[in-house]
Design a protein around this motif. Sequence first.
Motif, short mmCIF file in Angstrom:
data_model
loop_
_atom_site.label_atom_id
_atom_site.label_comp_id
_atom_site.label_asym_id
_atom_site.label_seq_id
_atom_site.Cartn_x
_atom_site.Cartn_y
_atom_site.Cartn_z
N ASP A 111 36.20 37.16 46.66
CA ASP A 111 34.85 36.95 47.18
C ASP A 111 33.79 37.24 46.13
O ASP A 111 32.59 37.28 46.46
N GLY A 112 34.21 37.49 44.90
CA GLY A 112 33.27 37.82 43.84
C GLY A 112 32.68 39.21 43.99
O GLY A 112 31.59 39.48 43.49
N LEU A 113 33.40 40.10 44.68
CA LEU A 113 32.87 41.44 44.95
C LEU A 113 33.76 42.53 44.37
O LEU A 113 34.97 42.56 44.64
N THR A 114 33.19 43.39 43.58
CA THR A 114 33.82 44.64 43.18
C THR A 114 32.71 45.67 43.04
O THR A 114 31.69 45.40 42.39
N VAL A 115 32.87 46.82 43.67
CA VAL A 115 31.79 47.80 43.70
C VAL A 115 32.33 49.15 43.25
O VAL A 115 33.27 49.70 43.84
N GLN A 116 31.71 49.68 42.18
CA GLN A 116 32.02 51.02 41.70
C GLN A 116 30.74 51.86 41.81
O GLN A 116 29.72 51.52 41.20
N LEU A 117 30.79 52.91 42.60
CA LEU A 117 29.62 53.76 42.78
C LEU A 117 29.43 54.67 41.58
O LEU A 117 30.38 55.26 41.06
N GLY A 118 28.17 54.80 41.17
CA GLY A 118 27.82 55.65 40.04
C GLY A 118 26.63 55.05 39.32
O GLY A 118 26.65 53.87 38.96
N ASN A 119 25.60 55.84 39.10
CA ASN A 119 24.37 55.37 38.48
C ASN A 119 24.40 55.68 36.98
O ASN A 119 24.20 56.82 36.57
#
Length: 378
Positions: A111-119
């Motif tokens: 789906d074109g989605l990859t999410v890694q949390l961290g600023n």
Amino acid sequence: MRAVGLMSGTSMDGVDIALIETDGEHIENILAAGGRPYAPYERKIIRAAMDAAASINDRYDRPGIMREAEAMLTEIHAETVEDFLAQQELLPEHIDVVGFHGQTVLHRPQDGLTVQLGNGQQLADRLGIEVIYDFRAHDVAMGGQGAPLVPLYHRALTHYTQMQRPAAVVNIGGVANVTWIGEDDSILAFDTGPGNALIDDWMLRETGSAMDENGHLAAHGKADHKRLQTLLNHPYFLQKPPKSLDRNTFSLSSMDGLSPADGAATLTAFTAASLVCAVAHFPKPPEIIVLAGGGAYNATLRGALKKLLPGQVILADELGWSADTVEAQAFAYLAVRSWRGMPLTFPSTTGVPEPTTGGVHVYPEDLELMELADGGDN
């Protein structure tokens, strides 16, 4: 270059940190490593963020608990680096770059989605060091799977320790992945299936423990082979690599009704069997298989793999590697490659159409202001 790497895996056990020297091609020195475990309440927040991420459709969305988790994770990573540098008697100016993986809470490359949390910007500002983060997004945008990312480092390690090839390096985190390296340095990599994730989730649900320490509970249970076969009938295992998985691709529903010990035994057997399935995709059987990641320390799982996998199966530590911190080392290595504009992923590792670099580069705001001031004086 001297680089720090940070990794928080899908096992959600804590932050691993490592310091290496590399030019992005060769490993020059592996200098130090450490870690900072998550407290139970921190793991609870990360789990809640993973649950919330399942409903988002934009990788930049940070609803509610996801925003809270990202702030917490960034703070924890900053403290981990500061404590580590103090222990090593190093100052920020002794470090060229930090590779910050962040915490994966969603991975749906289809789906074109990859999410890694961290600023990354907040981390750079806090540390006063250049940070490279968001390593997976560009590969996914280019049509790749965005995972696994560590294969190039695995290959570099085989050179660093002059290991015989063909060889395979298996990383058993929340999701397990493998890198096969040929005699000619050719490389094939993919996610093999569940690593620790299902076992950890089962233990938490059934016993309240975060993990099956050393595989102790599984060793006292009996695998349910009918349920195991049902799990192995998932089409993923016949799919040709490169391929990757989300942590939650498989669920615990098929274990309902089993005792805690039998469920642990069945899920441990599932991880082992999924790695056996992976061998069928290798161009040639490996002479040696190296086990890394937290799951490599599970004696019950390791014993099963030694019986089932071809060639010599050894723990990474036996080669002088650190099974716990190989991935943290890898993100230090990848940060230097990204800094130099070198490829991080290839068609044979993520399925991306062509060799592709990645990572977002951010600089401490104070450094940017100083550079602007210097430029204004010239």
